[in-house]
Design a protein around this motif. Structure first.
Motif, short mmCIF file in Angstrom:
data_model
loop_
_atom_site.label_atom_id
_atom_site.label_comp_id
_atom_site.label_asym_id
_atom_site.label_seq_id
_atom_site.Cartn_x
_atom_site.Cartn_y
_atom_site.Cartn_z
N THR A 71 0.83 -1.20 0.00
CA THR A 71 0.00 0.00 0.00
C THR A 71 0.87 1.26 0.00
O THR A 71 1.76 1.41 0.85
CB THR A 71 -0.91 0.03 1.24
OG1 THR A 71 -1.82 -1.08 1.17
CG2 THR A 71 -1.72 1.32 1.30
N TYR A 72 0.59 2.15 -0.95
CA TYR A 72 1.24 3.47 -0.99
C TYR A 72 0.16 4.54 -1.02
O TYR A 72 -0.88 4.38 -1.66
CB TYR A 72 2.12 3.61 -2.24
CG TYR A 72 3.33 2.71 -2.25
CD1 TYR A 72 4.47 3.03 -1.51
CD2 TYR A 72 3.33 1.53 -2.99
CE1 TYR A 72 5.58 2.20 -1.52
CE2 TYR A 72 4.43 0.70 -3.01
CZ TYR A 72 5.55 1.03 -2.27
OH TYR A 72 6.65 0.20 -2.27
N THR A 73 0.41 5.65 -0.34
CA THR A 73 -0.57 6.73 -0.24
C THR A 73 -0.97 7.26 -1.61
O THR A 73 -2.13 7.60 -1.84
CB THR A 73 -0.01 7.87 0.63
OG1 THR A 73 0.28 7.36 1.94
CG2 THR A 73 -1.00 9.02 0.75
N ILE A 74 -0.02 7.32 -2.53
CA ILE A 74 -0.33 7.84 -3.87
C ILE A 74 -1.42 7.01 -4.54
O ILE A 74 -2.33 7.56 -5.19
CB ILE A 74 0.94 7.89 -4.75
CG1 ILE A 74 0.66 8.59 -6.08
CG2 ILE A 74 1.52 6.50 -4.97
CD1 ILE A 74 0.41 10.07 -5.95
N ASP A 75 -1.39 5.69 -4.36
CA ASP A 75 -2.41 4.83 -4.96
C ASP A 75 -3.75 5.01 -4.26
O ASP A 75 -4.80 5.01 -4.92
CB ASP A 75 -1.97 3.37 -4.88
CG ASP A 75 -0.68 3.11 -5.65
OD1 ASP A 75 -0.52 3.68 -6.74
OD2 ASP A 75 0.17 2.35 -5.15
N THR A 76 -3.71 5.14 -2.94
CA THR A 76 -4.95 5.37 -2.18
C THR A 76 -5.65 6.63 -2.67
O THR A 76 -6.86 6.62 -2.94
CB THR A 76 -4.62 5.52 -0.68
OG1 THR A 76 -3.89 4.39 -0.22
CG2 THR A 76 -5.91 5.68 0.13
N LEU A 77 -4.91 7.72 -2.78
CA LEU A 77 -5.51 8.99 -3.16
C LEU A 77 -5.99 8.99 -4.61
O LEU A 77 -7.04 9.56 -4.92
CB LEU A 77 -4.51 10.13 -2.93
CG LEU A 77 -4.19 10.41 -1.45
CD1 LEU A 77 -3.13 11.50 -1.34
CD2 LEU A 77 -5.44 10.82 -0.69
N ARG A 78 -5.24 8.36 -5.48
CA ARG A 78 -5.69 8.29 -6.88
C ARG A 78 -6.99 7.50 -7.01
O ARG A 78 -7.90 7.90 -7.75
CB ARG A 78 -4.59 7.68 -7.74
CG ARG A 78 -3.46 8.65 -8.07
CD ARG A 78 -2.30 7.95 -8.76
NE ARG A 78 -1.29 8.93 -9.20
CZ ARG A 78 -0.04 8.62 -9.49
NH1 ARG A 78 0.37 7.36 -9.41
NH2 ARG A 78 0.81 9.56 -9.87
N ASP A 79 -7.08 6.40 -6.28
CA ASP A 79 -8.30 5.59 -6.34
C ASP A 79 -9.50 6.35 -5.76
O ASP A 79 -10.61 6.31 -6.32
CB ASP A 79 -8.10 4.28 -5.59
CG ASP A 79 -7.23 3.29 -6.35
OD1 ASP A 79 -6.91 3.56 -7.54
OD2 ASP A 79 -6.85 2.26 -5.77
#
Length: 224
Positions: free
Chosen positions: A112-120
């Motif tokens: 899990t990376y924050t960048i992926d969380t926010l993009r999703d």
């Protein structure tokens, strides 16, 4: 690195990039929804997380706070299985109509990376401004996060900490990061796990339903 602020994000007064101005944060709605994103392992979720989310929601006039349990965190040792952490978070947040829980990091798989969380989440809520809520110690390390240059365009970052904690990182974009003191953050998941492992109670540190879940599923009993 860009330092643009998504529409409606509060800004701080010049001269002090480390703290919120006295009084209420500057908030301008501009017709868009405002969603807080509370990321974490939640192993277990405790009252400090809930109070922090509630305080940020009030201070920044958020419509909703989405709790996002991490799938496999890149920066921590092995954690309790994701389904247990997800269900504990659902139990803990159920009584607050402004709180929801997302499986986006769990279902994505991998680290899990924050960048992926926010993009999703941005893709799921294109009509909203996102406010990423995390501990001040974590935010202080944000320049080491994956794809940091892209983060500032995805969310406004709110660093929460216990009263008296010093948060001073002059290298962070001053209009993209805010700071908020939250008294209940003296509670930690590490201490909760340790207490359970040593046979001590965690009543009043975590929600009642979470205490019962931990007991039912015998979680944290192997903690030394």
């Amino acid at each position: 690195m860009t330092s643009s602020t998504p529409a409606g994000h509060p800004t701080r007064e010049p001269g002090d990039p480390t703290r919120q101005p006295e009084g209420e944060p500057t908030v301008e709605r501009q017709g868009r929804r405002r969603i807080g994103v509370m990321g974490g392992t939640f192993d277990p979720v405790h009252h400090g997380h809930l109070v922090a989310a509630s305080e940020v929601a009030t201070s920044f006039d958020l419509d909703e706070v989405v709790f996002v349990p991490t799938g496999r965190p890149w920066h921590k040792e092995p954690v309790t299985p994701a389904e247990h952490r997800y269900l504990m978070t659902v139990i803990a947040t159920a009584s607050n109509p402004r709180f929801t829980v997302s499986r986006v990091d769990i279902d994505r798989g991998g680290v899990t990376y924050t960048i992926d969380t926010l993009r999703d989440l941005q893709a799921a809520h294109p009509d909203a401004d996102l406010f990423f809520i995390s501990g001040a110690d974590a935010i202080a390390q944000i320049l080491n996060w994956k794809d940091v240059d892209a983060l500032w365009d995805l969310a406004h970052f709110v660093a929460v900490s216990r009263p008296g904690h010093t948060f001073a990182v002059s290298s962070l974009p001053r209009h993209d990061v805010s700071y908020l003191e939250v008294p209940a953050l003296a509670i930690s998941s590490t201490d909760c796990r340790s207490r359970v492992g040593r046979g001590f109670p965690v009543w009043y540190l975590v929600p009642d339903g979470v205490v019962q879940y931990i007991t039912k599923h015998h979680l944290y009993r192997s903690v030394e």
